[in-house]
Design a protein around this motif. Structure first.
Motif, short mmCIF file in Angstrom:
data_model
loop_
_atom_site.label_atom_id
_atom_site.label_comp_id
_atom_site.label_asym_id
_atom_site.label_seq_id
_atom_site.Cartn_x
_atom_site.Cartn_y
_atom_site.Cartn_z
N THR A 127 0.86 -1.19 0.00
CA THR A 127 0.00 0.00 0.00
C THR A 127 0.89 1.24 0.00
O THR A 127 1.78 1.38 0.85
N VAL A 128 0.66 2.12 -0.95
CA VAL A 128 1.39 3.39 -1.03
C VAL A 128 0.44 4.50 -0.57
O VAL A 128 -0.63 4.69 -1.15
N TYR A 129 0.83 5.21 0.47
CA TYR A 129 -0.04 6.19 1.11
C TYR A 129 0.08 7.58 0.48
O TYR A 129 -0.89 8.35 0.49
N ASP A 130 1.27 7.87 -0.02
CA ASP A 130 1.50 9.16 -0.68
C ASP A 130 2.87 9.11 -1.33
O ASP A 130 3.61 8.14 -1.16
N MET A 131 3.20 10.17 -2.07
CA MET A 131 4.53 10.28 -2.68
C MET A 131 5.18 11.60 -2.21
O MET A 131 5.83 12.30 -2.98
N ILE A 132 4.99 11.90 -0.93
CA ILE A 132 5.45 13.17 -0.39
C ILE A 132 6.97 13.27 -0.39
O ILE A 132 7.54 14.34 -0.64
N HIS A 133 7.68 12.16 -0.16
CA HIS A 133 9.14 12.20 -0.14
C HIS A 133 9.70 12.50 -1.53
O HIS A 133 10.76 13.10 -1.66
N GLU A 134 8.96 12.07 -2.55
CA GLU A 134 9.40 12.31 -3.92
C GLU A 134 9.06 13.74 -4.36
O GLU A 134 9.84 14.38 -5.07
N ALA A 157 6.86 -5.32 -5.82
CA ALA A 157 5.54 -5.78 -5.37
C ALA A 157 4.74 -6.39 -6.51
O ALA A 157 4.74 -5.87 -7.63
N GLU A 158 4.07 -7.48 -6.21
CA GLU A 158 3.22 -8.11 -7.22
C GLU A 158 1.98 -7.27 -7.51
O GLU A 158 1.44 -7.30 -8.61
N ALA A 159 1.53 -6.52 -6.51
CA ALA A 159 0.39 -5.61 -6.68
C ALA A 159 0.56 -4.42 -5.74
O ALA A 159 1.19 -4.53 -4.70
N ILE A 160 -0.01 -3.29 -6.15
CA ILE A 160 0.10 -2.05 -5.38
C ILE A 160 -1.29 -1.48 -5.15
O ILE A 160 -2.12 -1.46 -6.08
N ILE A 161 -1.54 -1.03 -3.94
CA ILE A 161 -2.76 -0.30 -3.62
C ILE A 161 -2.39 1.17 -3.41
O ILE A 161 -1.48 1.49 -2.65
#
Length: 387
Positions: A127-134, A157-161
Motif C-alpha cells: 500500500t502506497v499512502y502518498d509520494m510526499i518524499h518524492e 511488489a506483485e500488486a500495489i494499492i
C-alpha cells in the motif's frame, strides 16, 4: 486465504492514519470466514491497535509483560529501553513469522524492505499512502531512507494499492510502475467505529473549550503548511477578539512556533490540545470550521472526520483533497493568504453556506466506509492469488 501483516507501523507510530488503516482492515477481516490473518508483533504502544482487544487474538506472539501499561514503563525508564529496542524485538518476530511460511500473501505495513530476503516464493502487496518524499524531498533529512525503500518495494511488489487516484498518478509519474499493477482503494471514516456504543467510555470528560474557534489537525511540520496558516489567520484573530485556534495532535508547540506566535501577538489565542478519538470528535463537533492547508496529502482522513462531525471543511486545492472532499468542502490556494482568509470569513459569516457544506459533507461521507476499503483490498488479494 492466509494474510500476514508485519510490525512496522505499529512499532513506529503511536497514533496515526496508517496504523488506523491496518486496524480497520483487521477489524473487518475478523468477521470474514474466508480470511485468516496474523499480525507479526510482540509489543506496541499504538493507541489504534491496543484499544481494540478483539484484535489481540491475531497477534502472533503478544508479550503481556512488554505490553503491560503499569509495569513496562517503569522497566523502560530504568533500563532506557527505546524505540530501537522495540524495533529489534518486533522485527525479529516478523522475520520469524516470514520464515515459517504459513501464509498465502504478505502485506507489509510500511516501506522497510527487510522482508524481501525472507519471502521465498510468497507474493507481497504494497500500500502506497502518498509520494510526499518524492514531491517535497527538501522537507526530509537526506539520510531518510523512505524514498529509496519505497522505490525498491514498488518495483518488486506483485500488486500495489494507492489510496487515491491522485496518489496513483504520482506513483506512475515518479516510478516505473505499470498502471494496471496499481489499484485505487479509498479509506473509510476514522470515527465510524465510535457509533458503536460499547466503544465509547461513558465517563469521558470533554476538555474545556473557549468558543468560537477554528481547528487545525495533526502534524505542523513542513508541507503541512502550519506557518502559512497561522500567519494568514493572525489578522483575523486580532480582528475578532473572541475567535481562537485549536491545534489538535502533532505534539506541543516547538520553540520556533512559540516565537512566531509571540511575534504575531496571538500566543494567547492559539492552543495545543493532546488528543484521542473522543477528544477529536468533540473538537470537530464544536469547531466553526476545520482548516486543512496541507500542500500535499495522499488521501486526507481528517476530511472524513470533519464530515462525520458536521464540521465545515476548508481545504487546500492541492493533491487528493478535492478528490475526497468534492463539492462538500470550501477550497483555497495554500500559497495565498487572502484566498485562505476569504474562505474562512465566508464560512464564518454565511450561515446558509455553512449549513450547505455540513449537509453535503454528510452525503459525501456515505461513499467512504471501512467495509468498502476491506472489500476493495480483498479483491486485490483475490486477484493476486488467482493469477
Amino acid at each position: 486465504m492466509k494474510i500476514l501483516y508485519d510490525n512496522q507501523i505499529f512499532t513506529q507510530q503511536n497514533y496515526g492514519g496508517v496504523s488506523r488503516y491496518f486496524c480497520e482492515l483487521m477489524d473487518q477481516y475478523s468477521q470474514d470466514p474466508d480470511i485468516e490473518q496474523t499480525l507479526a508483533l510482540r509489543y506496541s504502544r499504538n493507541e489504534n491497535l491496543c484499544s481494540r482487544y478483539a484484535l489481540y487474538q491475531h497477534w502472533s506472539s503478544r508479550s503481556e509483560f512488554l505490553c503491560n501499561t503499569h509495569i513496562f514503563p517503569v522497566i523502560r525508564k530504568i533500563t532506557r529501553v527505546d524505540v530501537l529496542n522495540y524495533l529489534r524485538i518486533n522485527q525479529r518476530e516478523s522475520v520469524r513469522m516470514l520464515k515459517k511460511q504459513d501464509f498465502d500473501l504478505f502485506h507489509p505495513t510500511y516501506y522497510d524492505p527487510y522482508f524481501l530476503q525472507h519471502l521465498q516464493q510468497k507474493p507481497f502487496i504494497l500500500t502506497v499512502y502518498d509520494m510526499i518524499h518524492e514531491l517535497y524531498p527538501g522537507y526530509f533529512s537526506p539520510n531518510d531512507p523512505t524514498k529509496t525503500w519505497k522505490k525498491k518495494l514498488i518495483e518488486q511488489a506483485e500488486a500495489i494499492i494507492a489510496i487515491s487516484e491522485s496518489t496513483k498518478s504520482d506513483i506512475i509519474k515518479y516510478t516505473n510502475a505499470e498502471p494496471d499493477r496499481i489499484s485505487v482503494v479509498y479509506l473509510g471514516n476514522p470515527f465510524e467505529y465510535l457509533v458503536q456504543s460499547h466503544r465509547v467510555k461513558n465517563n469521558f470528560e470533554h476538555p474545556a473549550l473557549e468558543e468560537p474557534y477554528i481547528l487545525f489537525v495533526g502534524n505542523r511540520n513542513g508541507y503541512k503548511n502550519f506557518i502559512f496558516f497561522i500567519k494568514s489567520v493572525a489578522r483575523l484573530l486580532k480582528k475578532d477578539e473572541n475567535l481562537r485556534v485549536y491545534c489538535a495532535g502533532g505534539g506541543p508547540f516547538m520553540r520556533p512556533e512559540l516565537e512566531i506566535l509571540n511575534e504575531l501577538n496571538i500566543l494567547s489565542k492559539v492552543r495545543f490540545i493532546n488528543t484521542n478519538d473522543l477528544i477529536m470528535k468533540h473538537l470537530y463537533e464544536n469547531a466553526q470550521a476545520f482548516i486543512f492547508p496541507s500542500l500535499y496529502e495522499g488521501f486526507g482522513l481528517p476530511i472524513l472526520e470533519a464530515f462525520s462531525c458536521g464540521c465545515p471543511a476548508l481545504l487546500s486545492n492541492s493533491s487528493s483533497l478535492s478528490e475526497v472532499g468534492a463539492d462538500a468542502a470550501c477550497y483555497f490556494d495554500p500559497n495565498d493568504p487572502e484566498s485562505l482568509l476569504q474562505s474562512i470569513e465566508t464560512v464564518l459569516s454565511d450561515d446558509h453556506y455553512r449549513e450547505t457544506l455540513i449537509r453535503k459533507g454528510f452525503e459525501r461521507l456515505k461513499l467512504f466506509s471501512w467495509e468498502n476499503t476491506a472489500q476493495g483490498t480483498k479483491k486485490v488479494y483475490d486477484n493476486l492469488l488467482n493469477q
